[in-house]
Design a protein around this motif. Structure first.
Motif, PDB file in Angstrom:
ATOM      1  N   ALA A   1     -17.436   7.760   4.812  1.00  0.00           N
ATOM      2  CA  ALA A   1     -16.794   6.992   3.747  1.00  0.00           C
ATOM      3  C   ALA A   1     -15.324   6.726   4.082  1.00  0.00           C
ATOM      4  O   ALA A   1     -14.814   5.614   3.864  1.00  0.00           O
ATOM      5  CB  ALA A   1     -16.913   7.734   2.422  1.00  0.00           C
ATOM      6  N   ALA A   2     -14.643   7.739   4.614  1.00  0.00           N
ATOM      7  CA  ALA A   2     -13.235   7.568   4.980  1.00  0.00           C
ATOM      8  C   ALA A   2     -13.082   6.554   6.109  1.00  0.00           C
ATOM      9  O   ALA A   2     -12.159   5.726   6.100  1.00  0.00           O
ATOM     10  CB  ALA A   2     -12.639   8.912   5.383  1.00  0.00           C
ATOM     11  N   ALA A   3     -13.986   6.618   7.089  1.00  0.00           N
ATOM     12  CA  ALA A   3     -13.927   5.662   8.210  1.00  0.00           C
ATOM     13  C   ALA A   3     -14.154   4.243   7.708  1.00  0.00           C
ATOM     14  O   ALA A   3     -13.467   3.301   8.126  1.00  0.00           O
ATOM     15  CB  ALA A   3     -14.961   6.030   9.265  1.00  0.00           C
ATOM     16  N   GLY A   4     -15.111   4.064   6.814  1.00  0.00           N
ATOM     17  CA  GLY A   4     -15.366   2.739   6.263  1.00  0.00           C
ATOM     18  C   GLY A   4     -14.199   2.217   5.449  1.00  0.00           C
ATOM     19  O   GLY A   4     -13.833   1.038   5.536  1.00  0.00           O
ATOM     20  N   ALA A   5     -13.586   3.090   4.660  1.00  0.00           N
ATOM     21  CA  ALA A   5     -12.459   2.678   3.829  1.00  0.00           C
ATOM     22  C   ALA A   5     -11.247   2.283   4.665  1.00  0.00           C
ATOM     23  O   ALA A   5     -10.407   1.482   4.220  1.00  0.00           O
ATOM     24  CB  ALA A   5     -12.080   3.807   2.872  1.00  0.00           C
ATOM     25  N   ALA A   6     -11.144   2.833   5.891  1.00  0.00           N
ATOM     26  CA  ALA A   6      -9.990   2.555   6.743  1.00  0.00           C
ATOM     27  C   ALA A   6     -10.118   1.257   7.532  1.00  0.00           C
ATOM     28  O   ALA A   6      -9.145   0.818   8.160  1.00  0.00           O
ATOM     29  CB  ALA A   6      -9.785   3.718   7.723  1.00  0.00           C
ATOM     30  N   VAL A   7     -11.277   0.618   7.504  1.00  0.00           N
ATOM     31  CA  VAL A   7     -11.503  -0.572   8.337  1.00  0.00           C
ATOM     32  C   VAL A   7     -10.492  -1.681   8.066  1.00  0.00           C
ATOM     33  O   VAL A   7      -9.932  -2.263   9.014  1.00  0.00           O
ATOM     34  CB  VAL A   7     -12.954  -1.077   8.186  1.00  0.00           C
ATOM     35  CG1 VAL A   7     -13.113  -2.468   8.797  1.00  0.00           C
ATOM     36  CG2 VAL A   7     -13.920  -0.107   8.858  1.00  0.00           C
ATOM     37  N   PRO A   8     -10.196  -2.050   6.817  1.00  0.00           N
ATOM     38  CA  PRO A   8      -9.206  -3.127   6.620  1.00  0.00           C
ATOM     39  C   PRO A   8      -7.846  -2.820   7.244  1.00  0.00           C
ATOM     40  O   PRO A   8      -7.228  -3.695   7.865  1.00  0.00           O
ATOM     41  CB  PRO A   8      -9.127  -3.247   5.096  1.00  0.00           C
ATOM     42  CG  PRO A   8     -10.449  -2.747   4.608  1.00  0.00           C
ATOM     43  CD  PRO A   8     -10.815  -1.632   5.530  1.00  0.00           C
ATOM     44  N   ALA A   9      -7.378  -1.587   7.075  1.00  0.00           N
ATOM     45  CA  ALA A   9      -6.081  -1.223   7.652  1.00  0.00           C
ATOM     46  C   ALA A   9      -6.138  -1.237   9.171  1.00  0.00           C
ATOM     47  O   ALA A   9      -5.192  -1.687   9.844  1.00  0.00           O
ATOM     48  CB  ALA A   9      -5.654   0.155   7.146  1.00  0.00           C
ATOM     49  N   GLU A  10      -7.231  -0.738   9.761  1.00  0.00           N
ATOM     50  CA  GLU A  10      -7.356  -0.745  11.218  1.00  0.00           C
ATOM     51  C   GLU A  10      -7.485  -2.169  11.756  1.00  0.00           C
ATOM     52  O   GLU A  10      -6.955  -2.499  12.826  1.00  0.00           O
ATOM     53  CB  GLU A  10      -8.558   0.094  11.660  1.00  0.00           C
ATOM     54  CG  GLU A  10      -8.467   1.574  11.308  1.00  0.00           C
ATOM     55  CD  GLU A  10      -7.358   2.304  12.051  1.00  0.00           C
ATOM     56  OE1 GLU A  10      -6.687   1.697  12.915  1.00  0.00           O
ATOM     57  OE2 GLU A  10      -7.155   3.500  11.759  1.00  0.00           O
ATOM     58  N   THR A  11      -8.160  -3.025  11.022  1.00  0.00           N
ATOM     59  CA  THR A  11      -8.289  -4.421  11.441  1.00  0.00           C
ATOM     60  C   THR A  11      -6.917  -5.090  11.502  1.00  0.00           C
ATOM     61  O   THR A  11      -6.609  -5.832  12.447  1.00  0.00           O
ATOM     62  CB  THR A  11      -9.222  -5.179  10.477  1.00  0.00           C
ATOM     63  OG1 THR A  11     -10.514  -4.562  10.492  1.00  0.00           O
ATOM     64  CG2 THR A  11      -9.359  -6.639  10.885  1.00  0.00           C
ATOM     65  N   ALA A  12      -6.083  -4.819  10.521  1.00  0.00           N
ATOM     66  CA  ALA A  12      -4.727  -5.369  10.530  1.00  0.00           C
ATOM     67  C   ALA A  12      -3.891  -4.750  11.647  1.00  0.00           C
ATOM     68  O   ALA A  12      -3.115  -5.448  12.325  1.00  0.00           O
ATOM     69  CB  ALA A  12      -4.064  -5.132   9.174  1.00  0.00           C
ATOM     70  N   PHE A  13      -4.045  -3.451  11.873  1.00  0.00           N
ATOM     71  CA  PHE A  13      -3.261  -2.745  12.890  1.00  0.00           C
ATOM     72  C   PHE A  13      -3.566  -3.277  14.290  1.00  0.00           C
ATOM     73  O   PHE A  13      -2.677  -3.347  15.143  1.00  0.00           O
ATOM     74  CB  PHE A  13      -3.563  -1.247  12.809  1.00  0.00           C
ATOM     75  CG  PHE A  13      -2.709  -0.392  13.703  1.00  0.00           C
ATOM     76  CD1 PHE A  13      -1.355  -0.257  13.477  1.00  0.00           C
ATOM     77  CD2 PHE A  13      -3.273   0.299  14.762  1.00  0.00           C
ATOM     78  CE1 PHE A  13      -0.565   0.543  14.297  1.00  0.00           C
ATOM     79  CE2 PHE A  13      -2.499   1.103  15.591  1.00  0.00           C
ATOM     80  CZ  PHE A  13      -1.139   1.226  15.355  1.00  0.00           C
ATOM     81  N   HIS A  14      -4.818  -3.652  14.535  1.00  0.00           N
ATOM     82  CA  HIS A  14      -5.229  -4.097  15.871  1.00  0.00           C
ATOM     83  C   HIS A  14      -5.492  -5.606  15.932  1.00  0.00           C
ATOM     84  O   HIS A  14      -6.209  -6.074  16.809  1.00  0.00           O
ATOM     85  CB  HIS A  14      -6.488  -3.332  16.294  1.00  0.00           C
ATOM     86  CG  HIS A  14      -6.265  -1.859  16.449  1.00  0.00           C
ATOM     87  ND1 HIS A  14      -5.526  -1.327  17.478  1.00  0.00           N
ATOM     88  CD2 HIS A  14      -6.657  -0.806  15.683  1.00  0.00           C
ATOM     89  CE1 HIS A  14      -5.478  -0.007  17.353  1.00  0.00           C
ATOM     90  NE2 HIS A  14      -6.149   0.332  16.279  1.00  0.00           N
TER      91      HIS A  14
END
Length: 334
Positions: free
Chosen positions: A305-318
């Motif tokens: 759940a934490a990994a899924g929730a972090a996807v938008p932030a990681e998408t912006a970061f990379h």
């Protein structure tokens, strides 16, 4: 004033690799796209020295002219291109992109590369730690080394297949990996959890696979990431705390919302620190790695759940626009 021509010479990507779509930002600039991959029977046959790399380097030198920019990809291609430009008595601005070493060279090769790199305008590694590392190793002015974060889009994944018989963890990639510690940890992993390793066969030469551990090689990219998506988490055990590898695996897993376990490294810490779904263990520590694998099983729902929730932030970061911005800045400056 913008350049008239950009000569792009990567070491191991094909000529149709888009790299990053800069045409709109660069204006009316001609792109010359080369490749260090073997293109003829003789280049495929002779790999030491790799003829295709030096052929591409000479093509780059011949294509470079007044108001040209040369972009080389990976350090050995950078050295070859820099030498070809010197022999051709041409001095365009030269950007060494993807300036990253799995293992630092020693002896004569290090000395040769240091001489070759002297004429390069700017170097682009993917971690802040690499600035001082390469400055010390090759005598490069640190001001010429400007890191940028690894960027990409989430990889495509293959359609789902039959569900796995048991939950499993997976390890993807072979550069700079510590497979001895990984297999030691997998030998002690909790019962009921299998493991899949996706790597080249030679990466595990001389090592014994524990029961329930499968090694796969030469998989299509989308199939590899289907394995990751269906797993409890991706393992990235790095060789030591100075290993500057694993960026591609780490970023792909984050963009797909898959939990991660990785060794601490100065070369990747900015990719994994302060991430709830990334477990960081000391390098070469099989006990800590086994404990992290246990957490992937015991806390599967929360970590996923934490990994899924972090996807938008990681998408912006990379986001790939960061590479476009970086290269556009270089073009304007030179």
């Amino acid at each position: 004033m913008l350049p008239r021509r950009i000569v792009y010479a990567p070491d191991i990507t094909p000529t149709d690799d888009r790299f990053i779509d800069l045409e709109d930002r660069a204006g009316p600039v001609e792109w010359v796209r080369l490749s260090g991959l073997p293109a003829t029977a003789i280049e495929r046959r002779i790999t030491r020295p790799r003829l295709s790399r030096y052929r591409a380097a000479w093509q780059a030198a011949r294509a470079a002219g007044d108001r040209s920019i040369v972009i080389s990809g990976l350090p050995l291609m950078t050295g070859a291109v820099a030498n070809a430009l010197t022999l051709a008595r041409k001095h365009p601005a030269h950007l060494a992109f993807a300036f990253n070493f799995t293992t630092l060279p020693n002896g004569a090769r290090r000395a040769w590369l240091a001489r070759s790199f002297a004429g390069v305008t700017q170097f682009t590694p993917f971690a802040a730690y690499e600035r001082d590392l390469y400055a010390r190793t090759f005598g490069i002015d640190p001001a010429k080394i400007k890191p940028v974060i690894w960027t990409q889009e989430a990889p495509a994944i293959a359609p789902p297949g039959p569900p796995p018989r048991r939950p499993y963890v997976c390890a993807i990639g072979g550069e700079g990996r510590d497979f001895g510690t990984l297999l030691d940890a997998l030998a002690r992993r909790p019962r009921g959890i299998d493991a899949i390793i996706v790597a080249r066969p030679h990466s595990l030469t001389g090592l014994t696979l524990p029961d329930g551990v499968q090694v796969l090689s030469n998989l299509p990219f989308d199939r590899t990431w289907r394995i990751a998506v269906d797993s409890l988490g991706v393992l990235v055990p790095l060789r030591d705390e100075e290993t500057c590898c694993g960026h591609l695996t780490l970023v792909c897993a984050k963009l797909l919302g898959v939990p991660l376990v990785t060794s601490f490294s100065k070369g990747t810490i900015e990719y994994v620190e302060d991430r709830e779904a990334v477990l960081v263990t000391p390098p070469n520590d099989a006990v800590a790695l086994r404990q992290a694998i246990e957490r992937l099983g015991d806390e599967a729902a929360a970590l996923q759940a934490a990994a899924g929730a972090a996807v938008p932030a990681e998408t912006a970061f990379h986001d790939r626009s960061k590479w476009a911005d970086y290269l556009a800045d270089f073009l304007r400056a030179h």
